[in-house]
Design a protein around this motif. Structure first.
Motif, mmCIF file in Angstrom:
data_model
loop_
_atom_site.group_PDB
_atom_site.id
_atom_site.type_symbol
_atom_site.label_atom_id
_atom_site.label_comp_id
_atom_site.label_asym_id
_atom_site.label_seq_id
_atom_site.Cartn_x
_atom_site.Cartn_y
_atom_site.Cartn_z
ATOM 1 N N SER A 438 0.821 -1.210 0.000
ATOM 2 C CA SER A 438 0.000 0.000 0.000
ATOM 3 C C SER A 438 0.856 1.262 0.000
ATOM 4 C CB SER A 438 -0.919 -0.006 1.217
ATOM 5 O OG SER A 438 -1.749 -1.142 1.219
ATOM 6 N N ALA A 439 1.982 1.249 0.703
ATOM 7 C CA ALA A 439 2.854 2.427 0.720
ATOM 8 C C ALA A 439 3.318 2.783 -0.690
ATOM 9 C CB ALA A 439 4.061 2.185 1.624
ATOM 10 N N ALA A 440 3.530 1.773 -1.521
ATOM 11 C CA ALA A 440 3.940 2.026 -2.909
ATOM 12 C C ALA A 440 2.890 2.852 -3.643
ATOM 13 C CB ALA A 440 4.172 0.707 -3.637
ATOM 14 N N ILE A 441 1.626 2.659 -3.301
ATOM 15 C CA ILE A 441 0.550 3.438 -3.924
ATOM 16 C C ILE A 441 0.655 4.896 -3.491
ATOM 17 C CG2 ILE A 441 -1.961 3.763 -3.964
ATOM 18 C CD1 ILE A 441 -2.185 0.680 -3.772
ATOM 19 N N LEU A 476 -1.449 2.588 -11.780
ATOM 20 C CA LEU A 476 -0.229 3.174 -11.227
ATOM 21 C C LEU A 476 1.001 2.417 -11.707
ATOM 22 C CD1 LEU A 476 -1.425 3.821 -7.560
ATOM 23 C CD2 LEU A 476 -1.302 5.451 -9.451
ATOM 24 N N PRO A 477 2.086 3.129 -12.037
ATOM 25 C CA PRO A 477 3.305 2.469 -12.545
ATOM 26 C C PRO A 477 4.151 1.887 -11.407
ATOM 27 C CG PRO A 477 3.610 4.847 -12.522
ATOM 28 C CD PRO A 477 2.192 4.605 -12.095
ATOM 29 N N ILE A 478 3.700 0.766 -10.876
ATOM 30 C CA ILE A 478 4.393 0.105 -9.766
ATOM 31 C C ILE A 478 4.822 -1.290 -10.215
ATOM 32 C CG2 ILE A 478 4.223 -0.709 -7.385
ATOM 33 C CD1 ILE A 478 1.941 1.314 -6.980
ATOM 34 N N THR A 479 6.081 -1.614 -9.984
ATOM 35 C CA THR A 479 6.579 -2.965 -10.224
ATOM 36 C C THR A 479 6.640 -3.691 -8.893
ATOM 37 O OG1 THR A 479 7.910 -2.232 -12.111
ATOM 38 C CG2 THR A 479 8.496 -4.345 -11.092
ATOM 39 N N TYR A 480 5.769 -4.662 -8.705
ATOM 40 C CA TYR A 480 5.749 -5.468 -7.484
ATOM 41 C C TYR A 480 6.585 -6.719 -7.706
ATOM 42 C CZ TYR A 480 1.825 -2.702 -5.613
ATOM 43 O OH TYR A 480 1.029 -1.684 -5.126
ATOM 44 N N VAL A 481 7.637 -6.879 -6.918
ATOM 45 C CA VAL A 481 8.462 -8.084 -6.982
ATOM 46 C C VAL A 481 8.216 -8.868 -5.694
ATOM 47 C CG1 VAL A 481 10.795 -9.019 -7.108
ATOM 48 C CG2 VAL A 481 10.188 -6.980 -8.436
ATOM 49 N N VAL A 482 7.683 -10.065 -5.828
ATOM 50 C CA VAL A 482 7.317 -10.893 -4.669
ATOM 51 C C VAL A 482 8.398 -11.947 -4.451
ATOM 52 C CG1 VAL A 482 5.563 -12.377 -3.640
ATOM 53 C CG2 VAL A 482 4.875 -10.550 -5.222
ATOM 54 N N ASN A 542 8.047 -0.132 -18.911
ATOM 55 C CA ASN A 542 7.319 0.477 -20.022
ATOM 56 C C ASN A 542 5.818 0.189 -19.971
ATOM 57 O OD1 ASN A 542 9.712 1.490 -21.281
ATOM 58 N ND2 ASN A 542 10.155 -0.573 -22.000
ATOM 59 N N ALA A 543 5.384 -0.507 -18.927
ATOM 60 C CA ALA A 543 3.964 -0.839 -18.807
ATOM 61 C C ALA A 543 3.170 0.384 -18.357
ATOM 62 C CB ALA A 543 3.784 -1.988 -17.819
ATOM 63 N N GLU A 544 1.898 0.431 -18.714
ATOM 64 C CA GLU A 544 1.054 1.565 -18.346
ATOM 65 C C GLU A 544 0.620 1.509 -16.885
ATOM 66 O OE1 GLU A 544 -2.231 1.976 -20.939
ATOM 67 O OE2 GLU A 544 -1.018 2.293 -22.733
ATOM 68 N N GLY A 545 0.477 0.338 -16.344
ATOM 69 C CA GLY A 545 0.009 0.189 -14.971
ATOM 70 C C GLY A 545 0.938 -0.699 -14.168
ATOM 71 N N PRO A 546 0.425 -1.295 -13.095
ATOM 72 C CA PRO A 546 1.274 -2.144 -12.255
ATOM 73 C C PRO A 546 1.577 -3.484 -12.915
ATOM 74 C CG PRO A 546 -0.990 -2.230 -11.485
ATOM 75 C CD PRO A 546 -0.954 -1.195 -12.579
ATOM 76 N N THR A 547 2.678 -4.075 -12.509
ATOM 77 C CA THR A 547 3.037 -5.423 -12.928
ATOM 78 C C THR A 547 3.521 -6.189 -11.713
ATOM 79 O OG1 THR A 547 5.313 -4.783 -13.447
ATOM 80 C CG2 THR A 547 3.717 -4.675 -15.243
ATOM 81 N N VAL A 548 3.470 -7.504 -11.804
ATOM 82 C CA VAL A 548 3.914 -8.373 -10.708
ATOM 83 C C VAL A 548 4.933 -9.362 -11.247
ATOM 84 C CG1 VAL A 548 3.205 -10.223 -9.137
ATOM 85 C CG2 VAL A 548 1.823 -8.150 -9.316
ATOM 86 N N VAL A 549 6.050 -9.480 -10.534
ATOM 87 C CA VAL A 549 7.077 -10.464 -10.859
ATOM 88 C C VAL A 549 7.251 -11.373 -9.643
ATOM 89 C CG1 VAL A 549 9.461 -10.864 -11.547
ATOM 90 C CG2 VAL A 549 8.251 -8.831 -12.379
ATOM 91 N N HIS A 550 7.052 -12.651 -9.834
ATOM 92 C CA HIS A 550 7.147 -13.646 -8.760
ATOM 93 C C HIS A 550 8.536 -14.286 -8.814
ATOM 94 C CE1 HIS A 550 5.588 -17.756 -7.057
ATOM 95 N NE2 HIS A 550 6.170 -17.026 -6.125
ATOM 96 N N VAL A 551 9.237 -14.284 -7.667
ATOM 97 C CA VAL A 551 10.597 -14.821 -7.604
ATOM 98 C C VAL A 551 10.692 -15.795 -6.433
ATOM 99 C CG1 VAL A 551 13.044 -14.281 -7.391
ATOM 100 C CG2 VAL A 551 11.504 -12.642 -8.501
#
Length: 580
Positions: A438-441, A476-482, A542-551
């Motif tokens: 949420s802080a990222a938002i 929102l342009p947020i890259t979430y890396v889990v 380069n994405a318009e909104g958020p993305t999620v990368v699972h690691v």
């Protein structure tokens, strides 16, 4: 009749006075969740969307985290709101981190009708008592005419002295009531004032620093709160004083600077910072609680031996953990400038010697942390290498926030930050899991159009996933890396090291971040190796909104992070469990 109508129109409802007073103080964003007692307030907000933006969250606790991220990175007062009962309870839990970390926020809560008090109404709770442990100021508006003055008082309290959350509680009938008063106006930027330290204190501190052979600076979150990055750097360069930071102070000083020691303390230190502060004969602490974690158990620096100077805006905190210290009560930027103006510049040979010692320590650390780590299984990546890869793609100018657990020590040690803003946000007040989602938002809304990297875990995701939908809805342009090790790995490591490997209730079931993200309309993929990770992160930029990368990452017991008490326990079985 016309005069009567004109008089009626000049009278403002409590809701109108509240919204107009917020706008009058420069508030343009409010994070919240609607509830029964707040419908009149929302009705007025809906008429002012060109002046104040309401960000709809999925959980009141997360409103507090959004406000925290917004305030930390913008140095502006953040506003969050909730309704009575469960909404207020949830919001209170979201303010604990801000209170412990000295982050200014104005919480607005609505409450039951005054006539319903004591009747056992469905959402009745003593909100003053509820918020007493997580705010520095609590007031209930008893009449609509009080609201403008209470807003001004709340803003002043949140920003004055040690910044912290405050709460203004508005019963629903007070919001409906009308009054013939004007909205209040003011500013909402931090700090509210620039207090200087006493001349006597500055003279004493200058004497200590001038006489020191091995001085050091420990910079905390107060540098960020003051916007004192330039003043810190100018003092360090003027007097050739090496600079370490706490985790909250990370990115207060450029970590590629010849005088940088990186993060200090028991969590995320590179080691040579702790060694330098442990051997220092004088340490200037700037805007930090300087607690056990910040000082590696009060040995970096030591409570006895080194002379301590502490700059803090709060007199009660200046020297609290180092009783014999020289306390300089004032604004960090102002006091740092006072010290620099009074100190003589360092001699060239002294400067060269200190910088050479840091360069040697850094070279040794870099060599040790550049070697390949042991393999951890197909498709499982080492957290250190993940951080290096993310940094290589996104660079030092990115906004970054992280959750407790795996992200904190690895980001602290291996992500090299610049020193121009609070660009690396890690919650070390209480360390709440799920905070960063949420802080990222809040960070993204404070800095429109700029990419935010959020480093979270599957455990934190379970506590904060609802606001992935918020990020998707707002594009929102947020890259979430889990980072996923499928366990409560931090607690498991404590059981591993200090309880003879008696593991209990630290292995919940798996979570599929990719499936969950796609269910909310977010592009998501699992990284299979480092090259794939880099590709996914480049695509996200380069994405318009958020993305999620699972690691997938290993558990701490299989790949210990840079946590100095754990490293000590791994080499010395008699080392005790760390006391925070």
């Amino acid at each position: 009749m016309a005069l009567r109508n004109a008089a009626r129109e000049s009278r403002r409802s409590g809701s109108e006075l509240l919204v107009e007073s917020l706008i009058g103080h420069g508030i343009d964003t409010i994070f919240g969740v609607p509830g029964d007692t707040g419908v009149a307030f929302y009705d007025v907000l809906a008429r002012h969307t060109d002046e104040i933006r309401h960000v709809l969250a999925r959980d009141e606790r997360h409103c507090g985290y959004m406000a925290d991220g917004f305030a930390r990175t913008s140095r502006r007062l953040a506003v969050c709101e909730a309704s009575s009962g469960a909404g207020a309870v949830y919001l209170a839990s979201g303010l604990g981190e801000s209170y412990a970390s000295s982050i200014p926020a104005l919480a607005i809560t609505t409450d039951i009708h005054r006539a319903s008090r004591g009747s056992g109404a469905i959402t009745e709770i003593d909100q003053v008592a509820l918020f007493g442990a997580v705010t520095k100021w609590q007031r209930v508006a008893q009449r609509a005419e009080e609201i403008p003055g209470l807003v001004a008082e709340a803003v002043g309290a949140a920003l004055g002295g040690r910044p912290a959350p405050v709460v203004l509680i508005c019963p629903e009938d007070v919001l409906d009531e009308h009054a013939d008063v004007q909205a209040s106006t003011g500013t909402s930027t931090s700090p509210a004032t620039r207090r200087a330290a006493s001349a006597e204190g500055v003279a004493e501190a200058v004497g200590v620093l001038a006489a020191a052979e091995r001085p050091a600076i420990l910079a905390g979150g107060g540098v960020h709160a003051s916007g004192a990055w330039r003043s810190l750097r100018r003092l360090a360069e003027h007097a050739a004083i090496p600079v370490a930071t706490t985790i909250h102070g990370k990115s207060a000083f450029p970590e590629d600077h010849p005088l940088s020691l990186g993060v200090n303390g028991g969590n995320g230190s590179r080691g040579y910072s702790n060694a330098h502060l442990a051997a220092a004969d004088a340490v200037l602490i700037v805007g930090s609680r300087s607690n056990s974690t910040d000082t590696d158990g009060f040995v970096a620096p030591k409570r006895s031996g080194a002379k301590i100077i502490q700059i803090d805006i709060d007199e009660a905190r200046a020297g609290r953990n180092f009783p014999a210290s020289v306390g300089l009560v004032g604004d960090a930027e102002t006091v740092l400038d006072q010290l620099r103006e009074a100190l003589s510049p360092a001699q060239a040979d002294v400067r060269e010697k200190r910088q050479h010692a840091i360069a040697e320590a850094r070279r040794g650390w870099t060599a040790a942390n550049s070697s390949p780590l042991p393999p951890v299984g197909i498709g499982t990546l080492q957290p250190r290498d993940v951080v290096y890869a993310l940094h290589g793609v996104l660079g030092t100018r990115s906004w970054v926030c992280a959750d407790p657990g795996t992200p904190t020590p690895n980001l602290s040690a291996f992500w090299e930050a610049d020193g121009a803003a609070w660009r690396v946000v890690i919650p070390r007040g209480h360390g709440p899991m799920g905070y960063s989602i949420s802080a990222a938002i809040g960070i993204s809304i404070a800095h429109p159009g700029q990419r935010v990297l959020c480093l979270t875990t599957e455990g934190s995701l379970a506590m904060g996933i609802g606001d992935w939908e918020t990020a998707a809805r707002l594009r929102l342009p947020i890259t979430y890396v889990v980072l996923d090790n499928s366990s409560f790995s931090w607690i498991k490591m404590l059981q591993h090291l200090y309880l003879e490997k008696r593991y209990f209730q630290v292995d919940p079931g798996p979570i599929d971040p990719v499936l969950l993200a796609r269910g909310m309309g977010i592009e998501a993929a699992r990284a299979t190796d480092l090259h794939h990770l880099e590709l996914l992160v480049k695509q996200s930029a380069n994405a318009e909104g958020p993305t999620v990368v699972h690691v997938l990452v290993p558990e701490h017991k299989d790949s210990p992070p840079p946590v100095s008490p754990w490293q000590a326990a791994l080499t010395n079985s008699s080392a005790g469990r760390p006391v925070y």
